[in-house]
Design a protein around this motif. Sequence first.
Motif, PDB file in Angstrom:
ATOM      1  N   LEU A 230       0.804  -1.211   0.000  1.00  0.00           N
ATOM      2  CA  LEU A 230       0.000   0.000   0.000  1.00  0.00           C
ATOM      3  C   LEU A 230       0.843   1.268   0.000  1.00  0.00           C
ATOM      4  O   LEU A 230       0.311   2.365  -0.007  1.00  0.00           O
ATOM      5  CB  LEU A 230      -0.940   0.015   1.210  1.00  0.00           C
ATOM      6  N   LEU A 231       2.174   1.143   0.015  1.00  0.00           N
ATOM      7  CA  LEU A 231       3.028   2.319  -0.107  1.00  0.00           C
ATOM      8  C   LEU A 231       2.834   2.966  -1.470  1.00  0.00           C
ATOM      9  O   LEU A 231       2.680   2.286  -2.480  1.00  0.00           O
ATOM     10  CB  LEU A 231       4.499   1.937   0.034  1.00  0.00           C
ATOM     11  N   THR A 232       2.887   4.294  -1.518  1.00  0.00           N
ATOM     12  CA  THR A 232       2.856   4.971  -2.810  1.00  0.00           C
ATOM     13  C   THR A 232       4.228   4.868  -3.464  1.00  0.00           C
ATOM     14  O   THR A 232       5.241   4.594  -2.808  1.00  0.00           O
ATOM     15  CB  THR A 232       2.487   6.450  -2.648  1.00  0.00           C
ATOM     16  N   LEU A 233       4.275   5.113  -4.773  1.00  0.00           N
ATOM     17  CA  LEU A 233       5.558   5.092  -5.483  1.00  0.00           C
ATOM     18  C   LEU A 233       6.493   6.159  -4.931  1.00  0.00           C
ATOM     19  O   LEU A 233       7.693   5.941  -4.788  1.00  0.00           O
ATOM     20  CB  LEU A 233       5.328   5.316  -6.981  1.00  0.00           C
ATOM     21  N   ARG A 234       5.936   7.333  -4.642  1.00  0.00           N
ATOM     22  CA  ARG A 234       6.773   8.411  -4.107  1.00  0.00           C
ATOM     23  C   ARG A 234       7.339   8.030  -2.747  1.00  0.00           C
ATOM     24  O   ARG A 234       8.488   8.362  -2.425  1.00  0.00           O
ATOM     25  CB  ARG A 234       5.965   9.704  -4.013  1.00  0.00           C
ATOM     26  N   ALA A 235       6.558   7.340  -1.917  1.00  0.00           N
ATOM     27  CA  ALA A 235       7.054   6.896  -0.613  1.00  0.00           C
ATOM     28  C   ALA A 235       8.211   5.919  -0.787  1.00  0.00           C
ATOM     29  O   ALA A 235       9.229   6.001  -0.079  1.00  0.00           O
ATOM     30  CB  ALA A 235       5.924   6.250   0.183  1.00  0.00           C
ATOM     31  N   LEU A 236       8.080   5.003  -1.728  1.00  0.00           N
ATOM     32  CA  LEU A 236       9.142   4.027  -1.974  1.00  0.00           C
ATOM     33  C   LEU A 236      10.411   4.725  -2.430  1.00  0.00           C
ATOM     34  O   LEU A 236      11.522   4.384  -1.993  1.00  0.00           O
ATOM     35  CB  LEU A 236       8.676   3.012  -3.024  1.00  0.00           C
ATOM     36  N   ARG A 237      10.281   5.723  -3.297  1.00  0.00           N
ATOM     37  CA  ARG A 237      11.462   6.461  -3.756  1.00  0.00           C
ATOM     38  C   ARG A 237      12.119   7.207  -2.607  1.00  0.00           C
ATOM     39  O   ARG A 237      13.348   7.242  -2.495  1.00  0.00           O
ATOM     40  CB  ARG A 237      11.055   7.424  -4.864  1.00  0.00           C
ATOM     41  N   ALA A 238      11.291   7.821  -1.757  1.00  0.00           N
ATOM     42  CA  ALA A 238      11.849   8.556  -0.619  1.00  0.00           C
ATOM     43  C   ALA A 238      12.636   7.624   0.297  1.00  0.00           C
ATOM     44  O   ALA A 238      13.720   7.976   0.789  1.00  0.00           O
ATOM     45  CB  ALA A 238      10.733   9.246   0.157  1.00  0.00           C
ATOM     46  N   LEU A 239      12.117   6.419   0.530  1.00  0.00           N
ATOM     47  CA  LEU A 239      12.819   5.450   1.374  1.00  0.00           C
ATOM     48  C   LEU A 239      14.146   5.031   0.760  1.00  0.00           C
ATOM     49  O   LEU A 239      15.117   4.758   1.478  1.00  0.00           O
ATOM     50  CB  LEU A 239      11.935   4.219   1.602  1.00  0.00           C
ATOM     51  N   ASN A 240      14.203   4.983  -0.556  1.00  0.00           N
ATOM     52  CA  ASN A 240      15.445   4.583  -1.225  1.00  0.00           C
ATOM     53  C   ASN A 240      16.438   5.722  -1.368  1.00  0.00           C
ATOM     54  O   ASN A 240      17.582   5.493  -1.745  1.00  0.00           O
ATOM     55  CB  ASN A 240      15.120   3.988  -2.600  1.00  0.00           C
ATOM     56  N   GLU A 241      15.997   6.949  -1.077  1.00  0.00           N
ATOM     57  CA  GLU A 241      16.902   8.100  -1.118  1.00  0.00           C
ATOM     58  C   GLU A 241      17.362   8.520   0.270  1.00  0.00           C
ATOM     59  O   GLU A 241      18.245   9.363   0.412  1.00  0.00           O
ATOM     60  CB  GLU A 241      16.179   9.286  -1.779  1.00  0.00           C
ATOM     61  N   GLU A 325       9.066  18.211   2.413  1.00  0.00           N
ATOM     62  CA  GLU A 325       7.931  17.856   1.566  1.00  0.00           C
ATOM     63  C   GLU A 325       7.133  16.765   2.266  1.00  0.00           C
ATOM     64  O   GLU A 325       7.595  16.184   3.259  1.00  0.00           O
ATOM     65  CB  GLU A 325       8.362  17.417   0.168  1.00  0.00           C
ATOM     66  N   VAL A 326       5.946  16.498   1.751  1.00  0.00           N
ATOM     67  CA  VAL A 326       5.042  15.531   2.385  1.00  0.00           C
ATOM     68  C   VAL A 326       4.604  14.499   1.350  1.00  0.00           C
ATOM     69  O   VAL A 326       4.220  14.859   0.237  1.00  0.00           O
ATOM     70  CB  VAL A 326       3.795  16.225   2.971  1.00  0.00           C
ATOM     71  N   VAL A 327       4.693  13.232   1.727  1.00  0.00           N
ATOM     72  CA  VAL A 327       4.195  12.146   0.890  1.00  0.00           C
ATOM     73  C   VAL A 327       3.017  11.509   1.619  1.00  0.00           C
ATOM     74  O   VAL A 327       3.212  10.845   2.646  1.00  0.00           O
ATOM     75  CB  VAL A 327       5.285  11.086   0.623  1.00  0.00           C
ATOM     76  N   PRO A 328       1.794  11.707   1.149  1.00  0.00           N
ATOM     77  CA  PRO A 328       0.638  11.151   1.857  1.00  0.00           C
ATOM     78  C   PRO A 328       0.677   9.631   1.905  1.00  0.00           C
ATOM     79  O   PRO A 328       1.279   8.972   1.041  1.00  0.00           O
ATOM     80  CB  PRO A 328      -0.556  11.625   1.017  1.00  0.00           C
ATOM     81  N   GLY A 329       0.041   9.078   2.920  1.00  0.00           N
ATOM     82  CA  GLY A 329      -0.108   7.632   3.037  1.00  0.00           C
ATOM     83  C   GLY A 329      -1.572   7.261   3.130  1.00  0.00           C
ATOM     84  O   GLY A 329      -2.437   8.116   3.324  1.00  0.00           O
ATOM     85  N   ILE A 330      -1.866   5.993   2.982  1.00  0.00           N
ATOM     86  CA  ILE A 330      -3.248   5.525   3.137  1.00  0.00           C
ATOM     87  C   ILE A 330      -3.546   5.442   4.629  1.00  0.00           C
ATOM     88  O   ILE A 330      -2.933   4.662   5.351  1.00  0.00           O
ATOM     89  CB  ILE A 330      -3.448   4.156   2.464  1.00  0.00           C
ATOM     90  N   THR A 331      -4.453   6.286   5.091  1.00  0.00           N
ATOM     91  CA  THR A 331      -4.730   6.345   6.520  1.00  0.00           C
ATOM     92  C   THR A 331      -5.473   5.098   7.001  1.00  0.00           C
ATOM     93  O   THR A 331      -6.135   4.398   6.222  1.00  0.00           O
ATOM     94  CB  THR A 331      -5.527   7.622   6.855  1.00  0.00           C
ATOM     95  N   ALA A 332      -5.364   4.832   8.295  1.00  0.00           N
ATOM     96  CA  ALA A 332      -5.884   3.576   8.856  1.00  0.00           C
ATOM     97  C   ALA A 332      -7.375   3.402   8.618  1.00  0.00           C
ATOM     98  O   ALA A 332      -7.840   2.287   8.364  1.00  0.00           O
ATOM     99  CB  ALA A 332      -5.581   3.520  10.348  1.00  0.00           C
ATOM    100  N   ALA A 333      -8.153   4.497   8.709  1.00  0.00           N
ATOM    101  CA  ALA A 333      -9.600   4.358   8.538  1.00  0.00           C
ATOM    102  C   ALA A 333      -9.935   3.790   7.168  1.00  0.00           C
ATOM    103  O   ALA A 333     -10.768   2.885   7.036  1.00  0.00           O
ATOM    104  CB  ALA A 333     -10.277   5.720   8.718  1.00  0.00           C
ATOM    105  N   VAL A 334      -9.290   4.318   6.141  1.00  0.00           N
ATOM    106  CA  VAL A 334      -9.557   3.856   4.774  1.00  0.00           C
ATOM    107  C   VAL A 334      -9.063   2.429   4.580  1.00  0.00           C
ATOM    108  O   VAL A 334      -9.770   1.560   4.064  1.00  0.00           O
ATOM    109  CB  VAL A 334      -8.902   4.806   3.757  1.00  0.00           C
ATOM    110  N   ALA A 335      -7.829   2.163   5.032  1.00  0.00           N
ATOM    111  CA  ALA A 335      -7.230   0.849   4.794  1.00  0.00           C
ATOM    112  C   ALA A 335      -7.888  -0.248   5.620  1.00  0.00           C
ATOM    113  O   ALA A 335      -8.225  -1.316   5.106  1.00  0.00           O
ATOM    114  CB  ALA A 335      -5.733   0.910   5.082  1.00  0.00           C
ATOM    115  N   CYS A 336      -8.068  -0.002   6.913  1.00  0.00           N
ATOM    116  CA  CYS A 336      -8.650  -1.039   7.773  1.00  0.00           C
ATOM    117  C   CYS A 336     -10.079  -1.366   7.347  1.00  0.00           C
ATOM    118  O   CYS A 336     -10.489  -2.534   7.344  1.00  0.00           O
ATOM    119  CB  CYS A 336      -8.614  -0.602   9.228  1.00  0.00           C
ATOM    120  N   ALA A 337     -10.834  -0.330   7.001  1.00  0.00           N
ATOM    121  CA  ALA A 337     -12.199  -0.578   6.544  1.00  0.00           C
ATOM    122  C   ALA A 337     -12.196  -1.412   5.271  1.00  0.00           C
ATOM    123  O   ALA A 337     -12.956  -2.378   5.137  1.00  0.00           O
ATOM    124  CB  ALA A 337     -12.919   0.749   6.308  1.00  0.00           C
TER     125      ALA A 337
END
Length: 490
Positions: A230-241, A325-337
């Motif tokens: 469920l990570l976004t592509l931008r989140a994955l890139r940030a983790l690799n940088e 900068e900010v990389v949004p994530g899938i919040t728990a309410a949306v994902a858990c539901a």
Amino acid sequence: MKLYPLFADLHERPVLVVGGGSVAERKAAMLLDAGARITVGAPVLSPALQAWVVAGQIAHRAGTFEPHWLDEAWLVVAATDDAGLHQRIAELSAARRIFVNVVDDAARSSFHVPAVIDRAPITIAISSGGDAPMFARLLRERLETLLDHSLGTLATVAVKLRKRIRLRHPQPAARRRFYEQLFAGRVAGLVRRGRVDEAQAEAERLLASDAAAASGSVVLVGAGPGDPGLLTLRALRALNEADVILHDRLVSAEVLALARRDAERIEVGKQAGHHHTTQEGIHALMLEHARAGRRVVRLKGGDPFVFGRGGEELEFLRGHGIPYEVVPGITAAVACAAYAGIPLTHRDHAQSVRLLTAHCKASHDTLDWPALARERQTLAVYMGVSQLEAFQQRLIAHGRAASTPFALVENGSRPEQRVVTGTLGRLARRAAEQAVKSPALLILGEVAALAGSLAWFGAPPLDEAPTPPRPGCVDRPAGADRLLAAIHHA
């Protein structure tokens, strides 16, 4: 090396495509992107090819292939379903020393069309020499996730300065350090945020400075609820940088495993009653590492801006002049539901959804209980496991029916996910019976009754078998109205 890699300039150069179907259409589309002057030869054309002919983007030779079609071609693509015709085109092209690609026939092809990642002016091509095209496509998909779409714009910024960079830094080592600073520092961050003019100005400033001083930055990244998929592509890139990752306790090991291997990982988790690192301590760590020139990722479970103190951290960074900068994530309410099969809104049962937190008694006093007790809405409650009994009592006291369905989603989206369902009147008891622990999200409302029928992930819900909601109706147990009236008059 089986093939010699080559990038051809086909701008305004004639290319012949033989065939008028969907495969020929795909080949022609790529050639159009390269600026080639395309002629398609075929008795009948697909609708898209015909539209390009009408628009004057390509030319059409109607009929079956003739050798004179090759007269001016620099390249030929054979894209029909006639193997005999393909053999003839390949032989005639070879005799004229024209490179030919025969679709799905590596032996007859003198050039191969690679899988392409387009970040113009940067182009990455992957070829298996026609032996394993699906593997090449899979590699392309992997690389697509790692290469930000702003890469092309960043390269354009660098191209404008190329001659001056060589003059300013004639030694290769110094020039390489400058480019590393350009591609990984503030300039790259500005390009990603769409501030190209500011990026160009920052690149000019960097070039004019006596030395490319290290410039750190912070990226607030939402890690989602735990499933690394469920990570976004931008989140994955940030983790690799990242050079340093400051992560919450609830960030899953699977998500952390996707980060750059040599990045320093620092847990700054906070748990109710057990704060390992204060918020002020987290601020200090971000400042320390950013000022040391490091790229810091502040990795948060869910989304940084939904009960994640992301706003406080940005205010701190801005106050100290640290780029962020900010990389949004899938919040728990949306994902858990979603992973529990519960729609947060539903045309028949819930026209709105409220996100709230109830992690301590003091937070209860700030909530609008009459509004929360209204029917036909969904409540998604974060960090509320320790306060379920008080939450239950307050809602019922303000008019929410004790028969309202709930679902507690523990470890949502992870392999160990559990879903406990029941009705509001037994909420605290059910949680105690099933020993529900954090991280868990409470979903309360008519839609929660759908968990039993729509569940798709993990073990089936631990259910008290509530009655599915009827459109527009909310049932109350016998005597509930009298009980509520007595509470209101008390």
